[in-house]
Design a protein around this motif. Structure first.
Motif, PDB file in Angstrom:
ATOM      1  N   VAL A  84       0.814  -1.267   0.022  1.00  0.00           N
ATOM      2  CA  VAL A  84      -0.080  -0.199  -0.032  1.00  0.00           C
ATOM      3  C   VAL A  84       1.056   1.219  -0.040  1.00  0.00           C
ATOM      4  O   VAL A  84       0.551   2.185  -0.517  1.00  0.00           O
ATOM      5  CB  VAL A  84      -0.969   0.029   1.108  1.00  0.00           C
ATOM      6  CG1 VAL A  84      -1.642   1.361   1.293  1.00  0.00           C
ATOM      7  CG2 VAL A  84      -1.956  -1.024   1.087  1.00  0.00           C
ATOM      8  N   SER A  85       1.947   1.233   0.489  1.00  0.00           N
ATOM      9  CA  SER A  85       2.864   2.158   0.975  1.00  0.00           C
ATOM     10  C   SER A  85       3.837   2.633  -0.343  1.00  0.00           C
ATOM     11  O   SER A  85       3.963   3.709  -0.792  1.00  0.00           O
ATOM     12  CB  SER A  85       3.596   2.237   1.987  1.00  0.00           C
ATOM     13  OG  SER A  85       2.919   1.987   3.290  1.00  0.00           O
ATOM     14  N   TYR A  86       4.365   1.490  -1.022  1.00  0.00           N
ATOM     15  CA  TYR A  86       5.339   1.681  -1.938  1.00  0.00           C
ATOM     16  C   TYR A  86       5.002   1.184  -3.329  1.00  0.00           C
ATOM     17  O   TYR A  86       5.898   1.319  -4.432  1.00  0.00           O
ATOM     18  CB  TYR A  86       6.728   1.194  -1.448  1.00  0.00           C
ATOM     19  CG  TYR A  86       6.999   1.575   0.083  1.00  0.00           C
ATOM     20  CD1 TYR A  86       7.528   2.973   0.173  1.00  0.00           C
ATOM     21  CD2 TYR A  86       6.956   0.795   1.274  1.00  0.00           C
ATOM     22  CE1 TYR A  86       7.988   3.424   1.478  1.00  0.00           C
ATOM     23  CE2 TYR A  86       7.472   1.303   2.546  1.00  0.00           C
ATOM     24  CZ  TYR A  86       7.725   2.551   2.621  1.00  0.00           C
ATOM     25  OH  TYR A  86       8.138   3.123   3.773  1.00  0.00           O
ATOM     26  N   ALA A  87       3.880   0.567  -3.436  1.00  0.00           N
ATOM     27  CA  ALA A  87       3.704  -0.087  -4.852  1.00  0.00           C
ATOM     28  C   ALA A  87       2.372   0.428  -5.627  1.00  0.00           C
ATOM     29  O   ALA A  87       1.615   1.042  -4.610  1.00  0.00           O
ATOM     30  CB  ALA A  87       3.660  -1.451  -4.593  1.00  0.00           C
TER      31      ALA A  87
ATOM     32  N   ASP B  49       4.868  -7.458  -6.068  1.00  0.00           N
ATOM     33  CA  ASP B  49       4.192  -5.889  -6.091  1.00  0.00           C
ATOM     34  C   ASP B  49       5.037  -5.394  -7.344  1.00  0.00           C
ATOM     35  O   ASP B  49       6.098  -5.710  -7.687  1.00  0.00           O
ATOM     36  CB  ASP B  49       4.293  -4.910  -5.029  1.00  0.00           C
ATOM     37  CG  ASP B  49       5.840  -4.577  -4.445  1.00  0.00           C
ATOM     38  OD1 ASP B  49       6.426  -4.230  -5.557  1.00  0.00           O
ATOM     39  OD2 ASP B  49       6.179  -4.394  -3.522  1.00  0.00           O
ATOM     40  N   GLU B  50       4.312  -4.426  -7.763  1.00  0.00           N
ATOM     41  CA  GLU B  50       4.643  -3.629  -9.167  1.00  0.00           C
ATOM     42  C   GLU B  50       4.967  -2.050  -8.480  1.00  0.00           C
ATOM     43  O   GLU B  50       3.847  -1.726  -7.937  1.00  0.00           O
ATOM     44  CB  GLU B  50       3.621  -3.554 -10.181  1.00  0.00           C
ATOM     45  CG  GLU B  50       3.358  -4.823 -10.987  1.00  0.00           C
ATOM     46  CD  GLU B  50       2.384  -4.818 -11.887  1.00  0.00           C
ATOM     47  OE1 GLU B  50       1.978  -3.463 -12.453  1.00  0.00           O
ATOM     48  OE2 GLU B  50       1.872  -6.010 -12.450  1.00  0.00           O
ATOM     49  N   GLY B  51       6.178  -1.699  -8.390  1.00  0.00           N
ATOM     50  CA  GLY B  51       6.371  -0.654  -7.665  1.00  0.00           C
ATOM     51  C   GLY B  51       7.840   0.180  -7.686  1.00  0.00           C
ATOM     52  O   GLY B  51       8.512  -0.285  -8.793  1.00  0.00           O
ATOM     53  N   SER B  52       8.193   1.146  -6.855  1.00  0.00           N
ATOM     54  CA  SER B  52       9.295   1.418  -6.927  1.00  0.00           C
ATOM     55  C   SER B  52      10.596   0.340  -6.776  1.00  0.00           C
ATOM     56  O   SER B  52      11.615   0.903  -7.123  1.00  0.00           O
ATOM     57  CB  SER B  52       9.548   2.650  -5.904  1.00  0.00           C
ATOM     58  OG  SER B  52       9.167   2.132  -4.596  1.00  0.00           O
ATOM     59  N   GLY B  53      10.251  -0.540  -6.088  1.00  0.00           N
ATOM     60  CA  GLY B  53      11.444  -1.416  -5.781  1.00  0.00           C
ATOM     61  C   GLY B  53      12.233  -0.793  -4.554  1.00  0.00           C
ATOM     62  O   GLY B  53      12.155   0.244  -4.209  1.00  0.00           O
TER      63      GLY B  53
ATOM     64  N   PRO C  63      14.907  -2.270  -8.972  1.00  0.00           N
ATOM     65  CA  PRO C  63      14.439  -0.874  -8.768  1.00  0.00           C
ATOM     66  C   PRO C  63      13.510  -0.465  -9.912  1.00  0.00           C
ATOM     67  O   PRO C  63      14.051  -0.836 -10.929  1.00  0.00           O
ATOM     68  CB  PRO C  63      15.722  -0.070  -8.596  1.00  0.00           C
ATOM     69  CG  PRO C  63      16.598  -1.022  -7.954  1.00  0.00           C
ATOM     70  CD  PRO C  63      16.141  -2.475  -8.380  1.00  0.00           C
ATOM     71  N   GLY C  64      12.574   0.186  -9.782  1.00  0.00           N
ATOM     72  CA  GLY C  64      11.768   0.539 -10.852  1.00  0.00           C
ATOM     73  C   GLY C  64      10.789  -0.546 -11.442  1.00  0.00           C
ATOM     74  O   GLY C  64       9.758  -0.102 -12.008  1.00  0.00           O
ATOM     75  N   LYS C  65      10.811  -1.774 -10.931  1.00  0.00           N
ATOM     76  CA  LYS C  65       9.911  -2.662 -11.070  1.00  0.00           C
ATOM     77  C   LYS C  65       8.890  -2.958  -9.898  1.00  0.00           C
ATOM     78  O   LYS C  65       7.860  -3.338 -10.017  1.00  0.00           O
ATOM     79  CB  LYS C  65      10.874  -4.023 -11.835  1.00  0.00           C
ATOM     80  CG  LYS C  65      11.458  -3.715 -13.156  1.00  0.00           C
ATOM     81  CD  LYS C  65      10.334  -4.116 -14.372  1.00  0.00           C
ATOM     82  CE  LYS C  65      11.078  -3.789 -15.612  1.00  0.00           C
ATOM     83  NZ  LYS C  65      12.166  -4.607 -15.960  1.00  0.00           N
ATOM     84  N   GLY C  66       9.747  -3.694  -9.107  1.00  0.00           N
ATOM     85  CA  GLY C  66       8.976  -4.085  -7.833  1.00  0.00           C
ATOM     86  C   GLY C  66       9.595  -4.984  -6.880  1.00  0.00           C
ATOM     87  O   GLY C  66      10.865  -5.328  -7.019  1.00  0.00           O
ATOM     88  N   THR C  67       9.235  -5.552  -5.849  1.00  0.00           N
ATOM     89  CA  THR C  67       9.703  -6.290  -4.793  1.00  0.00           C
ATOM     90  C   THR C  67       8.738  -7.527  -4.631  1.00  0.00           C
ATOM     91  O   THR C  67       7.503  -7.431  -4.976  1.00  0.00           O
ATOM     92  CB  THR C  67       9.788  -5.456  -3.596  1.00  0.00           C
ATOM     93  OG1 THR C  67      10.295  -4.130  -3.853  1.00  0.00           O
ATOM     94  CG2 THR C  67      10.336  -6.084  -2.531  1.00  0.00           C
ATOM     95  N   SER C  68       9.557  -8.511  -4.305  1.00  0.00           N
ATOM     96  CA  SER C  68       8.909  -9.893  -3.962  1.00  0.00           C
ATOM     97  C   SER C  68       9.451 -10.414  -2.591  1.00  0.00           C
ATOM     98  O   SER C  68      10.468 -10.130  -2.483  1.00  0.00           O
ATOM     99  CB  SER C  68       9.235 -10.911  -5.139  1.00  0.00           C
ATOM    100  OG  SER C  68       8.713 -10.535  -6.082  1.00  0.00           O
TER     101      SER C  68
END
Lengths: 103, 145, 123
Positions: free
Chosen positions: B58-61, B81-85, B131-136
């Motif tokens: 919720v906060s970063y993606a 997630d799809e986000g800033s990574g 970075p730029g894609k997301g985090t798992s």
């Protein structure tokens, strides 16, 4: 409902890391995340300090999840002090699940 | 994990920036696990790591998915997630490090404890990020009937 | 709360078994009250001069808040360690930083009892 321990904090990650199930949660926060956190940990009741009122969506969620909210005009320090004098104790749960009552 | 037959599997979508619903998925997962009669300590740990992960999405993606897999001896929570990574994972794992906005801090999060909590309450924890894609994240909590 | 006989930091350090990580030369400061809070804006807005600030927040900015509000000291709870930069700032600004293994609730409970002049609880 009988309560023996309490935890006071404004950082929900801190509550998640340390508070024991069944404790009271004392906090200055009023948003729905307080209720979510209480639900995740099976907190017995929430005391909102310093005369703040929970937001309507917080009250709604607390009702849905069956978590009592109490409100006091005292600051967290004084609320903790008064509860402590009435015999409520602090608690810290370590990561391994062991419970350390103290105070 | 791959060898074990699953008892239950489900996945939940999380919308980035939707702060009012943050934690809904974790509450749901907790209720499901309770329904299966999973011991309370494992339920608590799973709900906790799911909740912190959900707050992170919720906060970063922009958006993310939380997978729940219940096996006979362990619970697996996986978030994509799809986000800033995260550019520097080691730094992000450090307690106290945070890039949180004021909005996140007002909710009682963003003190740099989330990933540390996730790691500490998981029996096995994996994180990868671009970075730029997301985090798992992958969290495994062991349980026994 | 009554503020009859101010208790000093060194007494609290002794009775609550706190670790002194900064400001050891300032433990003669009186403690007039207490404030528990982890949100800096809350503490900025609502704490009072001479309060003992009990928090889990370890960010370097806690030192600026304690300094601006003339708080007696910062007590970090749950066995949390201050960031190195926090200690550097605290040393530079002369803010005592104390560590407690116990929770904020327990520390507040004991300090409240001591300040209110109730029977000191044995630790």
């Amino acid at each position: 409902m009988e309560v023996k321990t309490a935890f006071g904090a404004d950082l929900m990650s801190d509550v998640l890391a340390f508070a024991q199930s069944g404790s009271l949660l004392l906090t200055g926060l009023t948003n729905p995340q307080v209720i979510r956190t209480a639900d995740v940990l099976d907190i017995s009741a929430i005391i909102i300090v310093r005369g703040k009122r929970p937001s309507p969506d917080t009250v709604q969620l607390a009702g849905d999840l069956g978590i009592p909210i109490l409100v006091t005009r005292f600051i967290l320090f004084e609320t903790a002090g008064r509860l402590y004098q009435s015999g409520i104790r602090g608690c810290l749960v370590k990561v391994d699940g062991s419970v350390h009552s103290h105070g | 994990m791959a060898d074990e037959p699953l008892i239950y599997e489900n996945q939940f979508n999380v919308q980035g920036g939707n702060f009012s619903d943050a934690g809904k998925v974790a509450s749901h997962i907790k209720a499901i696990l309770k329904g299966f009669g999973i011991p309370s300590e494992a339920v608590r740990k799973t709900a906790l790591v799911a909740y912190e992960s959900e707050i992170n999405i919720v906060s970063y993606a922009r958006k993310g998915v939380i997978h729940l897999r219940l096996a006979p001896d362990q619970i697996v929570i996986e978030t994509i997630d799809e986000g800033s990574g995260i550019a520097d994972i080691e730094l992000a794992m450090q307690e106290g490090y945070s890039t949180a906005t004021d909005k996140i801090r007002e909710m009682g999060f963003g003190a740099g404890m989330g990933l540390a909590n996730i790691r500490n309450f998981s029996d096995i924890f994996h994180i990868s990020s671009e970075p730029g894609k997301g985090t798992s994240l992958k969290m495994i909590i062991k349980w026994r009937p | 709360m009554t503020e009859t006989s101010p208790i000093d930091l060194s007494t609290l350090v002794r009775l609550l078994r706190l670790q002194v990580r900064s400001g050891a030369d300032r433990l003669d400061r009186p403690v007039r009250g207490g404030y528990v809070g982890d949100l800096l804006s809350d503490v900025m807005g609502n704490s009072r001069e001479g309060d003992l600030w009990i928090t889990r927040q370890v960010h370097p900015n806690i030192v600026a808040v304690a300094s601006l509000k003339d708080l007696a000291a910062i007590v970090l709870v749950n066995g949390s360690e201050p960031a190195p930069e926090t200690l550097n700032k605290a040393a530079a600004e002369g803010i005592p930083v104390l560590l407690a293994e116990e929770s904020a609730f327990a520390v507040a409970g004991k300090v409240y009892a001591l300040i209110a002049g109730a029977v000191p609880t044995a630790t």
